[in-house]
Scaffold this motif. Structure first.
Motif, PDB file in Angstrom:
ATOM      1  N   THR A 217       0.790  -1.239   0.000  1.00 20.45           N
ATOM      2  CA  THR A 217       0.000   0.000   0.000  1.00 20.45           C
ATOM      3  C   THR A 217       0.820   1.285   0.000  1.00 20.45           C
ATOM      4  O   THR A 217       0.273   2.352  -0.299  1.00 20.45           O
ATOM      5  CB  THR A 217      -0.936   0.023   1.227  1.00 20.45           C
ATOM      6  N   ASN A 218       2.077   1.246   0.359  1.00 17.67           N
ATOM      7  CA  ASN A 218       2.891   2.458   0.458  1.00 17.67           C
ATOM      8  C   ASN A 218       3.466   2.794  -0.918  1.00 17.67           C
ATOM      9  O   ASN A 218       4.311   2.066  -1.439  1.00 17.67           O
ATOM     10  CB  ASN A 218       4.020   2.247   1.463  1.00 17.67           C
ATOM     11  N   PRO A 219       3.045   3.904  -1.536  1.00 14.55           N
ATOM     12  CA  PRO A 219       3.531   4.196  -2.890  1.00 14.55           C
ATOM     13  C   PRO A 219       5.032   4.398  -2.970  1.00 14.55           C
ATOM     14  O   PRO A 219       5.636   4.146  -4.023  1.00 14.55           O
ATOM     15  CB  PRO A 219       2.771   5.476  -3.275  1.00 14.55           C
ATOM     16  N   PHE A 220       5.660   4.830  -1.877  1.00 17.84           N
ATOM     17  CA  PHE A 220       7.103   5.068  -1.903  1.00 17.84           C
ATOM     18  C   PHE A 220       7.897   3.766  -1.941  1.00 17.84           C
ATOM     19  O   PHE A 220       9.075   3.781  -2.301  1.00 17.84           O
ATOM     20  CB  PHE A 220       7.510   5.921  -0.705  1.00 17.84           C
ATOM     21  N   LEU A 221       7.270   2.657  -1.593  1.00 20.82           N
ATOM     22  CA  LEU A 221       7.896   1.346  -1.748  1.00 20.82           C
ATOM     23  C   LEU A 221       7.526   0.701  -3.072  1.00 20.82           C
ATOM     24  O   LEU A 221       7.981  -0.404  -3.368  1.00 20.82           O
ATOM     25  CB  LEU A 221       7.478   0.414  -0.606  1.00 20.82           C
ATOM     26  N   ARG A 222       6.718   1.395  -3.891  1.00 21.26           N
ATOM     27  CA  ARG A 222       6.175   0.804  -5.112  1.00 21.26           C
ATOM     28  C   ARG A 222       6.508   1.661  -6.330  1.00 21.26           C
ATOM     29  O   ARG A 222       5.784   1.654  -7.319  1.00 21.26           O
ATOM     30  CB  ARG A 222       4.659   0.608  -4.962  1.00 21.26           C
ATOM     31  N   ALA A 223       7.618   2.386  -6.256  1.00 21.51           N
ATOM     32  CA  ALA A 223       8.011   3.230  -7.386  1.00 21.51           C
ATOM     33  C   ALA A 223       8.389   2.416  -8.614  1.00 21.51           C
ATOM     34  O   ALA A 223       8.490   2.966  -9.715  1.00 21.51           O
ATOM     35  CB  ALA A 223       9.172   4.143  -6.984  1.00 21.51           C
ATOM     36  N   ASP A 224       8.599   1.109  -8.453  1.00 24.49           N
ATOM     37  CA  ASP A 224       8.881   0.234  -9.589  1.00 24.49           C
ATOM     38  C   ASP A 224       7.629  -0.487 -10.077  1.00 24.49           C
ATOM     39  O   ASP A 224       7.714  -1.393 -10.907  1.00 24.49           O
ATOM     40  CB  ASP A 224       9.991  -0.763  -9.258  1.00 24.49           C
ATOM     41  N   ASP A 225       6.461  -0.092  -9.567  1.00 23.50           N
ATOM     42  CA  ASP A 225       5.192  -0.660 -10.002  1.00 23.50           C
ATOM     43  C   ASP A 225       4.690   0.133 -11.212  1.00 23.50           C
ATOM     44  O   ASP A 225       4.557   1.365 -11.131  1.00 23.50           O
ATOM     45  CB  ASP A 225       4.176  -0.595  -8.859  1.00 23.50           C
ATOM     46  N   PRO A 226       4.406  -0.521 -12.328  1.00 23.00           N
ATOM     47  CA  PRO A 226       3.958   0.217 -13.518  1.00 23.00           C
ATOM     48  C   PRO A 226       2.712   1.056 -13.280  1.00 23.00           C
ATOM     49  O   PRO A 226       2.565   2.135 -13.881  1.00 23.00           O
ATOM     50  CB  PRO A 226       3.693  -0.892 -14.537  1.00 23.00           C
ATOM     51  N   GLY A 227       1.818   0.590 -12.412  1.00 20.58           N
ATOM     52  CA  GLY A 227       0.609   1.353 -12.130  1.00 20.58           C
ATOM     53  C   GLY A 227       0.899   2.668 -11.445  1.00 20.58           C
ATOM     54  O   GLY A 227       0.281   3.700 -11.755  1.00 20.58           O
ATOM     55  N   VAL A 228       1.851   2.669 -10.524  1.00 22.27           N
ATOM     56  CA  VAL A 228       2.233   3.908  -9.843  1.00 22.27           C
ATOM     57  C   VAL A 228       2.925   4.842 -10.819  1.00 22.27           C
ATOM     58  O   VAL A 228       2.672   6.056 -10.843  1.00 22.27           O
ATOM     59  CB  VAL A 228       3.125   3.602  -8.622  1.00 22.27           C
ATOM     60  N   ALA A 229       3.800   4.294 -11.646  1.00 21.14           N
ATOM     61  CA  ALA A 229       4.476   5.120 -12.655  1.00 21.14           C
ATOM     62  C   ALA A 229       3.464   5.777 -13.593  1.00 21.14           C
ATOM     63  O   ALA A 229       3.573   6.970 -13.915  1.00 21.14           O
ATOM     64  CB  ALA A 229       5.470   4.267 -13.448  1.00 21.14           C
ATOM     65  N   ALA A 230       2.467   5.006 -14.004  1.00 23.79           N
ATOM     66  CA  ALA A 230       1.448   5.558 -14.899  1.00 23.79           C
ATOM     67  C   ALA A 230       0.653   6.661 -14.220  1.00 23.79           C
ATOM     68  O   ALA A 230       0.310   7.672 -14.848  1.00 23.79           O
ATOM     69  CB  ALA A 230       0.518   4.440 -15.364  1.00 23.79           C
ATOM     70  N   ALA A 231       0.360   6.480 -12.934  1.00 21.68           N
ATOM     71  CA  ALA A 231      -0.447   7.461 -12.208  1.00 21.68           C
ATOM     72  C   ALA A 231       0.237   8.808 -12.094  1.00 21.68           C
ATOM     73  O   ALA A 231      -0.434   9.837 -11.963  1.00 21.68           O
ATOM     74  CB  ALA A 231      -0.787   6.924 -10.816  1.00 21.68           C
ATOM     75  N   VAL A 232       1.585   8.821 -12.161  1.00 17.19           N
ATOM     76  CA  VAL A 232       2.303  10.099 -12.092  1.00 17.19           C
ATOM     77  C   VAL A 232       2.859  10.508 -13.451  1.00 17.19           C
ATOM     78  O   VAL A 232       3.727  11.381 -13.547  1.00 17.19           O
ATOM     79  CB  VAL A 232       3.431  10.056 -11.030  1.00 17.19           C
ATOM     80  N   GLY A 233       2.357   9.876 -14.509  1.00 15.39           N
ATOM     81  CA  GLY A 233       2.725  10.268 -15.862  1.00 15.39           C
ATOM     82  C   GLY A 233       4.119   9.901 -16.281  1.00 15.39           C
ATOM     83  O   GLY A 233       4.721  10.579 -17.126  1.00 15.39           O
TER      84      GLY A 233
END
Length: 253
Positions: A217-233
């Motif tokens: 759930t912590n986005p700072f541990l998931r910066a290598d997740d494609p979904g998080v990358a997409a969410a920040v463009g």
């Protein structure tokens, strides 16, 4: 190992540890001596060990008074000793610190400060990471680079899911409000954000948390997740670039 949460200042958490096998007592990052002394006196305990993670005053300000009263061993990063209270033992990455019948591994976690370290008690499934990793967040980059902080977080992320994350601040409600803006499709995060809001409405602490929960759930541990990358463009960008964008957005949030 018994872990006692001691609130201090506006939103700090200090920690008192007790090893039941030996009766030894430790404190982690005693920024304020008064509440720690009150807790120790209430329980009839002394103080044998102080573990310091970094030099900021809200983590070290109570050391002198505690040393004067209890004469504990003070442990901190050797390469940061010039801006820490006087150390009884200087440690570095990979060292072990004995505490009664257990011990902690020292993990270098530069980013928030260059000399930041964490203490991992593997046997007790407890991580004292201060201002590197928070529940649903991470520390500001006062000295280190985004790349350094991302590498530090990766080291912590590699620890077992059952690890209790004993961080140093009650920032979780604000962190949750930010996290859902950069990870909007994460159902586990949305559910956790609701739970956190309810707990804070009851004035309950939200830490320690579990590392497995943070990984999900912590986005700072998931910066290598494609979904998080997409969410920040930043589709296709490197994880450290995504992390830098996450941290910059949180700084402005």
């Amino acid at each position: 190992m018994e872990i006692i949460l001691v609130p201090a200042f506006a939103d700090n958490y200090l920690y008192v540890l007790r090893d039941p096998a030996s009766g030894k007592v430790a404190a982690v990052d005693p920024g304020d001596a008064a509440p720690l002394m009150a807790e120790l006196e209430r329980r009839g305990w002394g103080l044998d060990l102080i573990l310091l993670t970094h030099h900021h005053n809200d983590h070290t300000g109570g050391v002198a008074a505690l040393v004067e009263r209890y004469a504990p061993l003070v442990v901190g990063a050797g390469h940061d000793s010039h801006r820490l209270p006087p150390l009884g033992r200087a440690v570095a990455d990979g060292d072990r610190v004995a505490f009664g019948g257990t011990s902690a591994e020292v993990i270098a976690t530069p980013g928030h400060t260059l000399g930041h370290i964490a203490y991992w008690f593997a046997q007790d499934e407890a991580l004292f990471c201060a201002d590197t990793l928070f529940a649903l967040g991470c520390g500001r980059l006062f000295e280190g680079t985004p790349g350094q902080m991302w590498e530090s977080l990766l080291r912590l992320r590699a620890l077992p899911d059952a690890t209790r994350v004993c961080c140093a601040h009650e920032y979780t409600l604000s962190n949750a409000r930010f996290a859902v803006t950069v990870d909007p499709d994460n159902a586990a995060l949305r559910a956790r954000a609701e739970e956190i809001a309810a707990r804070r409405a009851r004035h309950e602490p939200t830490v320690p948390t579990l590392l497995g929960v943070e990984k999900a759930t912590n986005p700072f541990l998931r910066a290598d997740d494609p979904g998080v990358a997409a969410a920040v463009g930043l589709v296709g960008s490197s994880p450290d670039r995504v992390f830098a964008e996450l941290r910059a957005r949180k700084d402005r949030f």
